[in-house]
Design a protein around this motif. Structure first.
Motif, PDB file in Angstrom:
ATOM      1  N   PRO A  99       0.855  -1.192   0.000  1.00 21.35           N
ATOM      2  CA  PRO A  99       0.000   0.000   0.000  1.00 21.35           C
ATOM      3  C   PRO A  99       0.891   1.243   0.000  1.00 21.35           C
ATOM      4  O   PRO A  99       2.066   1.156   0.297  1.00 21.35           O
ATOM      5  CB  PRO A  99      -0.784  -0.119   1.306  1.00 21.35           C
ATOM      6  N   MET A 100       0.322   2.372  -0.341  1.00 25.49           N
ATOM      7  CA  MET A 100       1.106   3.614  -0.368  1.00 25.49           C
ATOM      8  C   MET A 100       1.384   4.060   1.067  1.00 25.49           C
ATOM      9  O   MET A 100       0.474   4.523   1.758  1.00 25.49           O
ATOM     10  CB  MET A 100       0.343   4.695  -1.121  1.00 25.49           C
ATOM     11  N   PRO A 101       2.639   3.919   1.522  1.00 28.20           N
ATOM     12  CA  PRO A 101       2.950   4.194   2.928  1.00 28.20           C
ATOM     13  C   PRO A 101       2.619   5.611   3.383  1.00 28.20           C
ATOM     14  O   PRO A 101       2.154   5.803   4.506  1.00 28.20           O
ATOM     15  CB  PRO A 101       4.453   3.943   3.032  1.00 28.20           C
ATOM     16  N   TRP A 102       2.839   6.610   2.536  1.00 27.23           N
ATOM     17  CA  TRP A 102       2.590   7.984   2.966  1.00 27.23           C
ATOM     18  C   TRP A 102       1.111   8.233   3.195  1.00 27.23           C
ATOM     19  O   TRP A 102       0.741   8.975   4.104  1.00 27.23           O
ATOM     20  CB  TRP A 102       3.167   8.978   1.948  1.00 27.23           C
ATOM     21  N   LYS A 103       0.245   7.588   2.418  1.00 28.14           N
ATOM     22  CA  LYS A 103      -1.189   7.767   2.623  1.00 28.14           C
ATOM     23  C   LYS A 103      -1.690   6.953   3.807  1.00 28.14           C
ATOM     24  O   LYS A 103      -2.537   7.408   4.571  1.00 28.14           O
ATOM     25  CB  LYS A 103      -1.960   7.393   1.355  1.00 28.14           C
TER      26      LYS A 103
END
Length: 123
Positions: A99-103
């Motif tokens: 998954p997109m870590p920053w989001k």
């Protein structure tokens, strides 16, 4: 002697070359370990906080917490859910995807704030 301006340009060029080479090597060898781990950690932290939010929200309703506090907590939870869903649109750790870590991190921080608001209201 090399003028200071030229020295800065040479150093900047060297740094760009080294960073670019490092990134290319990481892509070539598929070194996504840190990226994957960060996404996975924030993913599970989010899920844990989301279940805590659900429990605290029910307790807050039973305790008669004011509507303004409940609305703020629900808004944070809704925003965090939207971000979380965007982050996992590329996949989840359960699927072996990153998954997109920053989001996911931002979603976690929002849901954590919502949990904090409810916990404080219940004290």
């Amino acid at each position: 002697m090399i003028p200071m301006r030229m020295a800065r340009v040479l150093i900047a060029g060297l740094v760009m070359l080294l960073v670019g080479t490092g990134w290319a090597a990481a892509l070539q060898y598929g070194d996504y370990g840190t990226y994957y781990t960060a996404g996975k950690v924030w993913y599970y932290l989010y899920l844990n906080q989301n279940s805590t939010f659900t429990e605290l929200y029910e307790k807050a309703l039973d305790a008669g917490v004011d509507n303004e506090t409940l609305a703020l907590a629900l808004e944070l939870q809704a925003n965090s859910t939207e971000l979380f869903n965007e982050a996992i649109s590329v996949g989840t750790p359960d699927e072996g995807r990153i998954p997109m870590p920053w989001k996911v991190r931002k979603a976690y921080l929002m849901i954590k704030e919502a949990v904090g608001i409810l916990a404080e209201a219940l004290e």
